[in-house]
Design a protein around this motif. Structure first.
Motif, PDB file in Angstrom:
ATOM      1  N   UNK A 164       0.829  -1.201   0.000  1.00 22.17           N
ATOM      2  CA  UNK A 164       0.000   0.000   0.000  1.00 22.17           C
ATOM      3  C   UNK A 164       0.867   1.256   0.000  1.00 22.17           C
ATOM      4  N   UNK A 165       0.264   2.357  -0.485  1.00 23.85           N
ATOM      5  CA  UNK A 165       0.893   3.665  -0.349  1.00 23.85           C
ATOM      6  C   UNK A 165       0.660   4.150   1.075  1.00 23.85           C
ATOM      7  N   UNK A 166       1.726   4.627   1.736  1.00 23.09           N
ATOM      8  CA  UNK A 166       1.649   4.940   3.160  1.00 23.09           C
ATOM      9  C   UNK A 166       0.636   6.038   3.469  1.00 23.09           C
ATOM     10  N   UNK A 167       0.579   7.094   2.639  1.00 25.64           N
ATOM     11  CA  UNK A 167      -0.267   8.234   2.978  1.00 25.64           C
ATOM     12  C   UNK A 167      -1.746   7.990   2.704  1.00 25.64           C
ATOM     13  N   UNK A 168      -2.060   7.229   1.660  1.00 22.68           N
ATOM     14  CA  UNK A 168      -3.461   7.048   1.264  1.00 22.68           C
ATOM     15  C   UNK A 168      -3.997   5.652   1.551  1.00 22.68           C
ATOM     16  N   UNK A 169      -3.093   4.715   1.871  1.00 26.40           N
ATOM     17  CA  UNK A 169      -3.459   3.321   2.077  1.00 26.40           C
ATOM     18  C   UNK A 169      -4.117   2.715   0.839  1.00 26.40           C
TER      19      UNK A 169
ATOM     20  N   UNK B 116       2.323  -8.674   9.447  1.00 24.13           N
ATOM     21  CA  UNK B 116       0.967  -9.017   9.036  1.00 24.13           C
ATOM     22  C   UNK B 116       0.792  -9.070   7.533  1.00 24.13           C
ATOM     23  N   UNK B 117       1.892  -9.321   6.795  1.00 21.93           N
ATOM     24  CA  UNK B 117       1.855  -9.435   5.333  1.00 21.93           C
ATOM     25  C   UNK B 117       1.429  -8.137   4.649  1.00 21.93           C
ATOM     26  N   UNK B 118       1.705  -7.011   5.294  1.00 25.14           N
ATOM     27  CA  UNK B 118       1.375  -5.703   4.719  1.00 25.14           C
ATOM     28  C   UNK B 118       2.648  -4.864   4.665  1.00 25.14           C
ATOM     29  N   UNK B 119       2.893  -4.227   3.497  1.00 27.17           N
ATOM     30  CA  UNK B 119       4.059  -3.372   3.310  1.00 27.17           C
ATOM     31  C   UNK B 119       3.584  -2.006   2.835  1.00 27.17           C
ATOM     32  N   UNK B 120       4.142  -0.951   3.442  1.00 29.83           N
ATOM     33  CA  UNK B 120       3.797   0.410   3.046  1.00 29.83           C
ATOM     34  C   UNK B 120       5.001   1.068   2.359  1.00 29.83           C
TER      35      UNK B 120
ATOM     36  N   UNK C 241      -4.448  22.003   1.993  1.00 29.10           N
ATOM     37  CA  UNK C 241      -4.557  20.668   1.404  1.00 29.10           C
ATOM     38  C   UNK C 241      -5.067  19.678   2.445  1.00 29.10           C
ATOM     39  N   UNK C 242      -6.090  18.947   2.070  1.00 29.64           N
ATOM     40  CA  UNK C 242      -6.589  17.857   2.899  1.00 29.64           C
ATOM     41  C   UNK C 242      -6.470  16.570   2.098  1.00 29.64           C
ATOM     42  N   UNK C 243      -5.783  15.589   2.660  1.00 27.75           N
ATOM     43  CA  UNK C 243      -5.509  14.351   1.928  1.00 27.75           C
ATOM     44  C   UNK C 243      -5.784  13.178   2.857  1.00 27.75           C
ATOM     45  N   UNK C 244      -6.796  12.393   2.526  1.00 27.35           N
ATOM     46  CA  UNK C 244      -7.140  11.250   3.366  1.00 27.35           C
ATOM     47  C   UNK C 244      -7.558  10.074   2.489  1.00 27.35           C
ATOM     48  N   UNK C 245      -6.723   9.050   2.493  1.00 32.02           N
ATOM     49  CA  UNK C 245      -6.974   7.829   1.752  1.00 32.02           C
ATOM     50  C   UNK C 245      -7.306   8.136   0.290  1.00 32.02           C
ATOM     51  N   UNK C 246      -8.547   7.943  -0.122  1.00 30.91           N
ATOM     52  CA  UNK C 246      -8.899   8.087  -1.540  1.00 30.91           C
ATOM     53  C   UNK C 246      -9.249   9.516  -1.931  1.00 30.91           C
ATOM     54  N   UNK C 247      -9.256  10.431  -0.954  1.00 39.62           N
ATOM     55  CA  UNK C 247      -9.782  11.768  -1.193  1.00 39.62           C
ATOM     56  C   UNK C 247      -8.695  12.808  -1.002  1.00 39.62           C
TER      57      UNK C 247
END
Length: 794
Positions: free
Chosen positions: A15-20, A77-81, A696-702
């Motif tokens: 995953x991308x760290x900032x947006x997951x 947990x098999x997750x990499x950022x 700027x507001x940046x949260x996951x997909x938005x």
């Protein structure tokens, strides 16, 4: 059952760290590169081919490279950022030495723009992408334009490079130019803008700064299976009815990679804002009816007729890695525009209303092919990495104009064939010091022709060309740069370059029309340039940067051989007695970081330009005026006739209210004077103070970005004499004098990722519909503008 469970635990997500958001196309490989896998569209991949204690490398050109042991990944947990490659995360820059270095090791200020930044901005051209940084002022004479200004310098005192290849050619002029729009913003992986001199690495012209564009490279699969990735973008903008389509396809194999990119844009006439100076309105334009030019009223004075045009960009990249230490990169680039109007000339008044019935640029065409070979070595005494680049470029441009109610249309066409060879080497001398060095050879051949056409009979006749046909310009150089880094708190870098330039022009053909007192002109000059700078970080809060440099620009064919009406009532003629101009500059920077909550980036600079090449009044065979294109015009020529003193202050700020919410702002203050014969005047390319502020507001997909763009006023007394003579481009103050008013726009944009395949980007620019015209521009900015783009990836 047990086997199924074990197999399941081998599937990880990236995953991308900032947006997951999941990241497709991440290559995972081991140290030997004999094992590799790639994440799918959902960011998932099986790592069962790797052993438990094996180190796995994660690589994607958009993100910082990461190395983790397989056991660590399972424990997480098999997750990499992965972290996006942005400033503050050990960003790597290339332009400072032609090889990768940590940005924090460079004493000079370098502004970086990534592909992600460009996608967020949704620029119509690469010039617009540069303007969005907040550090670069962009002038436009027409919609198909964009002439960057950096720290009081522009045009042929700035250098443009694409994939390390110099784009500046022998006819880059002192007047505003728009070659940067030939670079497709969709093809850019990263742009690095060096603020200040870059002459040690790039030679002549790099006085005020260097704009280095690095286009996207094919991504390999590092295995026998094909890695396929495609992107498609559709975009619409309301202010000029823009319709844009873009597509790119990546084919990646174990050792071969192919990337194909195509973009097409169609622009209609640009609508200016409703609220602002009436001086900018387009009240009338010329229309030809039954073969007769007539002035007609514009039904909508907000529409700037004619400004529409279209543009096509193509790119083909091939990447080949026969071994871990050897890479081949082939790039083919092609860009062409339609014919388009030069708006600032089409609004030029005359006693009959408007001076020109036609004033168009012909299609601006650019082709480049470049081959780069990169080799690394662990046992060579001369280099750790060596890179050779061979390139060929072809430039084509033309100018077509006809005076109001004249039967004669003039067409002046130019071509430049540019060949270049660069050899750059990097060598680590010891753990504390590195050496960069190289050689360069450039050769330009200029073709130029002039034709006059009687539009009533369609008969053509030879005419004066813009440049002496068959002119040549060549440059030979060698440079070296040294970096000393005894610890993480201190870095010293210095460099020196010798450049020799030879140019030749023959005016015999043009003298049939011009009758110069000479038939040839030669330039044979050399220059040493140098730089030295330090970066010092005494603690976690403070970082100091200081850099001093020299730079130069050798006369090119535009300087020694151009014939052109540079401004109303003036014509530039050739000069065979020119020398290089030299710049001496210094900058001091201070960065303050308060626990990553508040960051301040301050810089001040000063540049002295000696023997500056500028237009000045002259004579031809004793005459101070000649008849040119049917108009009695003052004779001018390019001369080493002045000194310039340019200074400025830049401040950037970032406030991180939370992980998701931040405020960013950039403001630039410039000043400068030009001195000639004891008389001082403002410098032409000193822009008014300007800046941008973003919330700027940046949260996951938005992602949400509300921002303001603003410019200060430039009063009449602060305008250069050459700008005052073009008073029709400016607003008129209460005393009846031209000036550039202050202006602002309020804007917002929203980006939303529906899923890993679809992304929507919507902007409303200039919400309050301001009517404004950036300093020195011939065209007003866009009024209220709705931009909608949709991106699909697979």
């Amino acid at each position: 059952m047990l086997l199924t469970l074990v197999a399941h635990t081998q599937v990880i997500s990236v995953f991308e760290a900032s947006t997951e958001e999941p990241i497709p196309g991440v290559v995972l490989y081991n140290l030997k590169k004999d094992k590799s896998v790639i994440t799918d569209i959902n960011g998932k991949v099986s790592i069962d081919i790797f052993s438990a204690n094996e180190t796995i490398y994660f690589q994607n050109f958009l993100y910082n490279k990461l190395a983790l042991k397989k056991s660590e990944i399972i424990n997480r947990g098999n997750v990499v950022y992965l972290f996006f490659n942005i400033e503050g995360l050990n960003e790597v820059v290339v332009s400072a030495s032609k090889f990768e270095q940590d940005k924090k090791d460079i004493p000079q200020r370098i502004v970086s723009v990534t592909a992600r930044d460009i996608a967020s901005v949704n620029p119509q051209t690469s010039a617009d992408a540069l303007a969005a940084t907040g550090n670069i002022f962009v002038q436009k004479s027409q919609l198909g334009g964009g002439s960057p200004m950096i720290r009081g310098f522009s045009t042929n005192r700035l250098l443009i490079a694409v994939d390390g290849v110099r784009m500046n050619n022998a006819i880059f002029r002192g007047g505003n130019l728009q070659n940067v729009i030939s670079i497709d913003p969709f093809s850019i992986q990263k742009a690095e803008v060096t603020l200040g001199s870059g002459s040690v690495v790039y030679g002549s012209d790099a006085i005020g700064g260097v704009m280095s564009f690095y286009t996207k490279k094919p991504q390999l699969s590092y295995k026998d299976e094909l890695f396929l990735k495609t992107n498609a973008v559709l975009r619409y903008a309301s202010a000029n009815n823009e319709n844009t389509a873009h597509a790119d396809v990546n084919l990646g194999y174990k050792k071969w990679g192919f990337l194909t990119s195509i973009s097409y844009t169609d622009f209609d006439d640009l609508r200016m804002g409703r609220h602002g100076p009436e001086d900018y309105l387009r009240n009338q334009f010329v229309q030809t009816e039954n073969g007769v030019d007539v002035l007609v009223d514009n039904p909508d004075p907000l529409i700037q007729k004619p400004t529409g045009y279209n543009q096509l960009n193509l790119m083909q990249k091939v990447h080949y890695e026969p071994a871990d230490n050897l890479k081949f990169d082939l790039g083919l680039h092609y860009s062409t525009t339609s014919e388009y109007g030069r708006y600032d000339r089409l609004i030029r008044p005359s006693s009959d209303g408007l001076r020109s019935a036609e004033w168009n640029y012909g299609p601006q065409k650019w082709f480049m092919s470049n081959l780069t070979v990169t080799k690394t070595s662990s046992n060579s005494s001369f280099y750790d990495k060596i890179q050779g680049t061979l390139a060929y470029q072809n430039f084509q441009e033309s100018r077509i104009d006809r005076n109001f109610q004249s039967d004669v249309r003039r067409t002046r066409s130019e071509t430049v064939d540019a060949f270049s060879f660069n050899l750059d080497l990097e060598k680590t001398l010891n753990p504390k010091s590195s050496l960069f060095y190289g050689i360069e050879y450039l050769f330009n051949y200029v073709g130029s022709s002039g034709v006059e056409t009687d539009i009533t009979t369609n008969q053509n006749s030879d005419a004066l060309s813009r440049y002496p046909d068959g002119s040549t310009w060549q440059s030979m150089a060698a440079y070296t740069s040294y970096k000393y880094k005894p610890n993480d708190k201190f870095v010293f870098q210095s460099g020196i370059r010798y450049n020799h330039v030879i140019a030749s022009a023959d005016f015999t053909a043009n003298n049939a029309f011009l009758n110069l007192p000479f038939n040839t002109s030669e330039i044979n000059t050399g220059a040493f340039t140098g730089t030295a700078g330090i970066r010092w970080i005494p603690n976690d809060i403070i970082e100091w940067n200081f850099n001093a440099s020299t730079a130069f620009r050798a006369p090119n064919i535009d300087d020694i051989g151009k014939v052109f009406d540079s401004e109303p009532g003036a014509v530039v003629i050739p000069n065979n007695k020119l020398d290089a101009e030299y710049a001496y500059g210094a900058e001091l920077g201070l960065k303050l970081n308060f626990n990553n909550k508040l960051r301040l980036d301050l810089a001040t600079y000063y540049t002295y330009l000696n023997d500056a090449l500028i237009r000045r009044n002259s004579t031809l065979n004793g005459n101070s005026e000649i008849l040119y294109d049917g108009e009695l015009s003052t004779v001018q020529s390019i001369q080493n006739a002045s000194e310039e003193y340019i200074y400025g202050f830049e401040v950037g700020a970032e406030i991180n209210f939370s992980e998701d919410l931040k405020l960013r702002s950039q403001y630039n203050i410039l000043g400068g004077v030009e001195e000639a014969n004891g008389i001082e005047a403002p410098v032409r390319h000193i822009a008014p103070s300007f800046g941008r502020t973003h919330l700027i507001y940046n949260h996951k997909k938005f992602n949400f970005d509300a921002f303001a763009v603003y410019n200060n006023e430039l009063a009449f007394e602060d305008l250069a004499p050459s700008e005052i003579s073009k008073d029709y481009l400016y607003a008129i103050d209460r005393n009846g004098n031209p000036y550039s008013p202050s202006w602002y726009t309020l804007n917002f944009r929203v980006r939303y990722s529906l899923n890993s395949s679809f992304e929507i980007n919507t902007s409303i620019e200039n919400i309050t519909d301001q009517r404004y015209r950036p300093y020195s521009s011939g065209i007003s900015g866009a009024g209220r503008n709705l931009i909608i783009s949709v991106k699909y990836s697979m």
